[in-house]
Write a protein that holds these residues in place. Structure first.
Motif, PDB file in Angstrom:
ATOM      1  N   THR A 144       0.827  -1.204   0.000  1.00  0.00           N
ATOM      2  CA  THR A 144       0.000   0.000   0.000  1.00  0.00           C
ATOM      3  C   THR A 144       0.861   1.254   0.000  1.00  0.00           C
ATOM      4  OG1 THR A 144      -1.763  -1.123   1.220  1.00  0.00           O
ATOM      5  CG2 THR A 144      -1.798   1.274   1.260  1.00  0.00           C
ATOM      6  N   TRP A 184      -1.523   8.115 -13.940  1.00  0.00           N
ATOM      7  CA  TRP A 184      -1.547   6.671 -13.686  1.00  0.00           C
ATOM      8  C   TRP A 184      -0.178   5.993 -13.770  1.00  0.00           C
ATOM      9  CZ3 TRP A 184      -5.618   4.028 -11.771  1.00  0.00           C
ATOM     10  CH2 TRP A 184      -5.567   2.647 -11.798  1.00  0.00           C
ATOM     11  N   CYS A 185       0.704   6.462 -14.643  1.00  0.00           N
ATOM     12  CA  CYS A 185       2.030   5.856 -14.829  1.00  0.00           C
ATOM     13  C   CYS A 185       3.116   6.842 -14.418  1.00  0.00           C
ATOM     14  CB  CYS A 185       2.267   5.501 -16.293  1.00  0.00           C
ATOM     15  SG  CYS A 185       1.241   4.198 -16.916  1.00  0.00           S
ATOM     16  N   GLY A 203      -6.316  -4.462  -7.405  1.00  0.00           N
ATOM     17  CA  GLY A 203      -5.917  -3.089  -7.102  1.00  0.00           C
ATOM     18  C   GLY A 203      -7.072  -2.327  -6.485  1.00  0.00           C
ATOM     19  N   TRP A 248      -8.086   1.609  -5.160  1.00  0.00           N
ATOM     20  CA  TRP A 248      -7.753   3.029  -5.114  1.00  0.00           C
ATOM     21  C   TRP A 248      -8.871   3.736  -4.356  1.00  0.00           C
ATOM     22  CZ3 TRP A 248      -6.798  -0.272  -9.029  1.00  0.00           C
ATOM     23  CH2 TRP A 248      -5.474  -0.366  -9.461  1.00  0.00           C
ATOM     24  N   ALA A 265      -3.568   3.576  -2.291  1.00  0.00           N
ATOM     25  CA  ALA A 265      -3.575   2.664  -3.425  1.00  0.00           C
ATOM     26  C   ALA A 265      -2.927   1.372  -2.940  1.00  0.00           C
ATOM     27  CB  ALA A 265      -2.804   3.250  -4.596  1.00  0.00           C
ATOM     28  N   ALA A 275      -2.235  -2.967  -3.588  1.00  0.00           N
ATOM     29  CA  ALA A 275      -2.165  -4.115  -4.485  1.00  0.00           C
ATOM     30  C   ALA A 275      -2.204  -5.371  -3.624  1.00  0.00           C
ATOM     31  CB  ALA A 275      -0.884  -4.075  -5.311  1.00  0.00           C
ATOM     32  N   HIS A 299       6.391  -8.168  -6.811  1.00  0.00           N
ATOM     33  CA  HIS A 299       5.912  -6.809  -7.093  1.00  0.00           C
ATOM     34  C   HIS A 299       6.766  -5.788  -6.343  1.00  0.00           C
ATOM     35  CE1 HIS A 299       2.045  -4.208  -7.781  1.00  0.00           C
ATOM     36  NE2 HIS A 299       3.081  -3.777  -8.469  1.00  0.00           N
ATOM     37  N   PHE A 301       7.541  -1.658  -6.702  1.00  0.00           N
ATOM     38  CA  PHE A 301       6.230  -1.163  -6.290  1.00  0.00           C
ATOM     39  C   PHE A 301       6.334   0.196  -5.607  1.00  0.00           C
ATOM     40  CE2 PHE A 301       3.160  -0.473  -2.896  1.00  0.00           C
ATOM     41  CZ  PHE A 301       1.972  -0.522  -3.595  1.00  0.00           C
ATOM     42  N   TRP A 311       4.667   3.081  -7.702  1.00  0.00           N
ATOM     43  CA  TRP A 311       3.382   3.545  -7.184  1.00  0.00           C
ATOM     44  C   TRP A 311       3.566   4.815  -6.352  1.00  0.00           C
ATOM     45  CZ3 TRP A 311      -1.358   0.130  -6.330  1.00  0.00           C
ATOM     46  CH2 TRP A 311      -1.467  -0.819  -7.359  1.00  0.00           C
ATOM     47  N   VAL A 335       3.639   7.635  -8.882  1.00  0.00           N
ATOM     48  CA  VAL A 335       2.269   7.851  -9.341  1.00  0.00           C
ATOM     49  C   VAL A 335       1.479   8.628  -8.284  1.00  0.00           C
ATOM     50  CG1 VAL A 335       0.102   6.618  -9.789  1.00  0.00           C
ATOM     51  CG2 VAL A 335       2.207   5.909 -10.930  1.00  0.00           C
TER      52      VAL A 335
END
Length: 148
Positions: free
Chosen positions: A5, A29-30, A98, A100, A113, A115, A126, A131, A135, A138
């Protein structure tokens, strides 16, 4: 549960954060310089969630899945364990679920967020492939849009 997270406290109202979360994904997003091209967002449980991640050298990584939940104003949940094309659900090689979410906290908003993985090995994989860095970048892009 095998979960990773990322959270951020954002100095912006939850309504603005939700708008960015739900409607401006192509902007955050990326991790830059990567970006996404949205293919489909059927915003309801069982609806298709599809996009293509595009790299600066022309790389393309399609992502197919379905929404498990869409709670307008608060959160959405997706998985890549199932894909949807032409109205047909097909099992996929699952990597994660996922989640959010944006919720009010104090004078601002708490973004998280997460996973969730089927196995500890998948979660560790990950984590090892970045990660927290990916993330996290992001999340920082998301915060900048919400606070801007």
């Amino acid at each position: 549960m095998y979960e990773l997270t990322i959270t951020r406290l954002i100095d912006a109202p939850v309504e603005k954060c939700w708008d960015v979360l739900a409607n401006r994904q192509e902007e955050w997003w990326c991790p830059a310089p990567w970006r996404i091209e949205m293919v489909a967002q059927e915003r309801h449980a069982g609806g298709r969630s599809a996009m293509v991640m595009k790299g600066p050298e022309g790389e393309e990584m399609p992502q197919e899945g379905v929404f498990l939940s869409w709670e307008d104003g608060t959160r959405f949940v997706t998985t890549d364990a199932v894909s949807l094309a032409d109205g047909i659900y097909t099992p996929s090689d699952p990597f994660m679920i996922g989640i959010w979410e944006v919720v009010p906290e104090g004078d601002g908003t708490r973004y998280s967020a997460s996973a969730r993985h089927w196995t500890e090995e998948a979660m560790l994989q990950h984590k090892e492939i970045g990660f927290e860095q990916g993330w996290g970048a992001v999340a920082d892009q998301f915060v900048a849009l919400c606070e801007g």
